[in-house]
Structures are given as C-alpha cells and as structure tokens.
Scaffold this active site. Structure first.
Site, PDB file in Angstrom:
ATOM      1  N   TYR A 160       9.106  -6.902   5.530  1.00  0.00           N
ATOM      2  CA  TYR A 160       9.258  -5.817   4.555  1.00  0.00           C
ATOM      3  C   TYR A 160       7.939  -5.627   3.821  1.00  0.00           C
ATOM      4  O   TYR A 160       7.339  -6.592   3.348  1.00  0.00           O
ATOM      5  CB  TYR A 160      10.387  -6.183   3.587  1.00  0.00           C
ATOM      6  CG  TYR A 160      10.413  -5.410   2.291  1.00  0.00           C
ATOM      7  CD1 TYR A 160      10.389  -4.016   2.282  1.00  0.00           C
ATOM      8  CD2 TYR A 160      10.485  -6.065   1.065  1.00  0.00           C
ATOM      9  CE1 TYR A 160      10.405  -3.304   1.081  1.00  0.00           C
ATOM     10  CE2 TYR A 160      10.506  -5.370  -0.139  1.00  0.00           C
ATOM     11  CZ  TYR A 160      10.463  -3.986  -0.118  1.00  0.00           C
ATOM     12  OH  TYR A 160      10.474  -3.290  -1.307  1.00  0.00           O
ATOM     13  N   PHE A 161       7.494  -4.380   3.732  1.00  0.00           N
ATOM     14  CA  PHE A 161       6.262  -4.065   3.001  1.00  0.00           C
ATOM     15  C   PHE A 161       6.631  -3.491   1.640  1.00  0.00           C
ATOM     16  O   PHE A 161       7.252  -2.431   1.545  1.00  0.00           O
ATOM     17  CB  PHE A 161       5.433  -3.050   3.796  1.00  0.00           C
ATOM     18  CG  PHE A 161       4.143  -2.646   3.134  1.00  0.00           C
ATOM     19  CD1 PHE A 161       3.100  -3.558   2.971  1.00  0.00           C
ATOM     20  CD2 PHE A 161       3.944  -1.341   2.681  1.00  0.00           C
ATOM     21  CE1 PHE A 161       1.902  -3.185   2.366  1.00  0.00           C
ATOM     22  CE2 PHE A 161       2.754  -0.951   2.073  1.00  0.00           C
ATOM     23  CZ  PHE A 161       1.731  -1.876   1.916  1.00  0.00           C
ATOM     24  N   ALA A 162       6.246  -4.205   0.570  1.00  0.00           N
ATOM     25  CA  ALA A 162       6.539  -3.782  -0.805  1.00  0.00           C
ATOM     26  C   ALA A 162       5.267  -3.259  -1.456  1.00  0.00           C
ATOM     27  O   ALA A 162       4.179  -3.828  -1.273  1.00  0.00           O
ATOM     28  CB  ALA A 162       7.078  -4.959  -1.601  1.00  0.00           C
TER      29      ALA A 162
ATOM     30  N   TYR B 178       8.033  -0.677 -15.990  1.00  0.00           N
ATOM     31  CA  TYR B 178       7.903  -0.626 -14.529  1.00  0.00           C
ATOM     32  C   TYR B 178       6.456  -0.890 -14.128  1.00  0.00           C
ATOM     33  O   TYR B 178       6.183  -1.687 -13.227  1.00  0.00           O
ATOM     34  CB  TYR B 178       8.367   0.742 -14.004  1.00  0.00           C
ATOM     35  CG  TYR B 178       8.382   0.814 -12.501  1.00  0.00           C
ATOM     36  CD1 TYR B 178       9.436   0.264 -11.769  1.00  0.00           C
ATOM     37  CD2 TYR B 178       7.344   1.414 -11.801  1.00  0.00           C
ATOM     38  CE1 TYR B 178       9.452   0.317 -10.382  1.00  0.00           C
ATOM     39  CE2 TYR B 178       7.358   1.477 -10.413  1.00  0.00           C
ATOM     40  CZ  TYR B 178       8.407   0.931  -9.712  1.00  0.00           C
ATOM     41  OH  TYR B 178       8.414   0.978  -8.342  1.00  0.00           O
TER      42      TYR B 178
ATOM     43  N   GLU C 181      17.376  -0.184  -2.980  1.00  0.00           N
ATOM     44  CA  GLU C 181      16.589   1.041  -2.812  1.00  0.00           C
ATOM     45  C   GLU C 181      17.468   2.296  -2.800  1.00  0.00           C
ATOM     46  O   GLU C 181      16.962   3.400  -2.611  1.00  0.00           O
ATOM     47  CB  GLU C 181      15.757   0.956  -1.525  1.00  0.00           C
ATOM     48  CG  GLU C 181      14.809  -0.237  -1.467  1.00  0.00           C
ATOM     49  CD  GLU C 181      13.803  -0.259  -2.616  1.00  0.00           C
ATOM     50  OE1 GLU C 181      13.198   0.776  -2.898  1.00  0.00           O
ATOM     51  OE2 GLU C 181      13.646  -1.314  -3.257  1.00  0.00           O
TER      52      GLU C 181
ATOM     53  N   GLY D  39       5.825  -1.398  -4.788  1.00  0.00           N
ATOM     54  CA  GLY D  39       6.219  -1.057  -6.152  1.00  0.00           C
ATOM     55  C   GLY D  39       6.648  -2.304  -6.910  1.00  0.00           C
ATOM     56  O   GLY D  39       5.966  -3.334  -6.860  1.00  0.00           O
ATOM     57  N   SER D  40       7.795  -2.226  -7.579  1.00  0.00           N
ATOM     58  CA  SER D  40       8.214  -3.376  -8.385  1.00  0.00           C
ATOM     59  C   SER D  40       8.491  -4.614  -7.536  1.00  0.00           C
ATOM     60  O   SER D  40       8.401  -5.741  -8.027  1.00  0.00           O
ATOM     61  CB  SER D  40       9.446  -3.025  -9.226  1.00  0.00           C
ATOM     62  OG  SER D  40      10.585  -2.839  -8.419  1.00  0.00           O
TER      63      SER D  40
END
Ligand SMILES: *[C@@H]1O[C@H](CO)[C@@H](O)[C@H](O)[C@H]1NC(C)=O
Length: 197
Positions: A30-32, A149, A109, A34-35
């Site tokens: 998984y490519f994150a 955030y 999500e 954001g938070s």
C-alpha cells in the site's frame, strides 16, 4: 509419507485461490501519501501495517480536497489525494499489510461510500519499482486541510524519512485554521497516553 487425496485437492484449490488474488503470501503493498504516512494513524484501523520503504510516484501531484463540495469528514477540512500531472511527483511510504486489513483500509478510505477509489500504481523505490494499492478521491473539490490533518501528514513524513525538500513543501501548505476535535485526538491517545510523561 502419506498425504490424503482430499488434502491434496484442498492444497490445489488454496494455491489457485491465492494466485487469483495476486497476494500469495497473504499480504499486499500500500502506498500512503496523506495521514496514513503516520504509523500510529494507519494502525488505528489497520494494525498489521509494517514499513517497507519510502517511494516516489512520478507524474502525479498531491492535492487536498473534499469529495463533495460540502462533505463533512472526521478531519474538518480537505484531505489528501493524488492527481495525474506530468513532471510532478508525490512522495510517500510503502507499507505491507495483511490481507485481513484490505477491507479495513478500504473502509477507512470510504470506498463503498464512493469517497475514494482504489488504484494500482508503480512506486519508485531504492529497491526498484513496487506495485502498490493506493487511493484517489472521487468528485474532487479543492479545500484546505485542517491544521490537525496537516500535522499528521508532516509528522508521518518526518517519522518515515521522506526527503527534506518534500517535507518543506508539506510544511508550507496553508490550513483552514480549524480548532476543535478531530482524529488527531485518537492518535494522541495512542502516542501520548494520559498520565505518562
Ligand atoms: C489562518 O490564519 C492565518 C494567520 O492568522 C491567516 O493568515 C490565514 O488567512 C487564515 N486562513 C484561513 C483559511 O482563514
């Protein structure tokens, strides 16, 4: 050694099933960006996530917004998404998660509500290109993120060693000056348990 016919068949079926899902070791990448750059944030709903490496998604840019013009969310402001954009780049963290956390991640999500759609991207890393699942917002409307955030995004970028230049760009992002409760409180409850100094 005696292996029963039925267990042999079972094994074959299991192998076929795993081949079809493309995650024969029971994990996915998984490519994150954001938070979920911040380990403690990702772990709230997806405890199996383990760091693999940092990486760069070429020809995309980072945006902050809402999936509907007046959408309410737990962050009280725009949240991160990616948009294809020639010559730009988005840095992030490649995590490996057990397949058990595929539905929990999709749920976070808002996939079934139509907030984000999953997509497969090729992330450039020091270990070569890694195919990862990531998420892109539907029906994007630009909106400034809340300070809370932004703080989680910046903390995550720092925690996992994203390039200094990229971190500086994140730190320069304007916020909507929201003050009040947010998901940050849940993260703080984990990272700074009350009574522990
Ligand atoms: C947030 O506060 C800063 C500093 O007071 C101000 O410059 C900025 O315009 C405010 N942003 C919004 C969206 O209200």
């Amino acid at each position: 050694m005696c292996v029963s016919y039925s267990s042999y068949i079972f094994l074959l079926i299991a192998i076929c099933f795993l081949e079809m899902s493309g995650t024969s070791d029971g994990n996915f990448m998984y490519f994150a960006f954001g938070s979920n750059l911040l380990r403690e944030r990702l772990h709230l709903k997806n405890p199996s996530a383990a760091f693999v490496c940092t990486g760069r998604l070429k020809d995309y840019k980072l945006n902050f917004g809402l999936w509907e013009e007046k959408a309410e969310n737990l962050w009280h402001g725009g949240v991160a998404t990616i948009e294809s954009c020639q010559g730009e780049e988005v840095w992030g963290v490649v995590w490996t998660l057990s397949n058990e956390n595929l539905p929990t991640l999709d749920n976070q999500e808002g996939v079934s509500r139509g907030v984000y759609s999953p997509l497969e991207v090729s992330v450039e890393t020091d270990d070569g290109v890694i195919q990862c699942r990531t998420y892109q917002m539907n029906n994007f409307h630009a909106s400034l993120p809340s300070p809370q955030y932004k703080q989680v995004v910046c903390q995550g970028a720092e925690q996992n060693g994203l390039p200094r230049k990229y971190l500086e760009r994140l730190e320069a992002i304007q916020t909507n000056n929201y003050s009040g409760p947010s998901v940050l409180d849940q993260i703080r409850a984990v990272t700074q348990p009350p009574g522990i100094k």
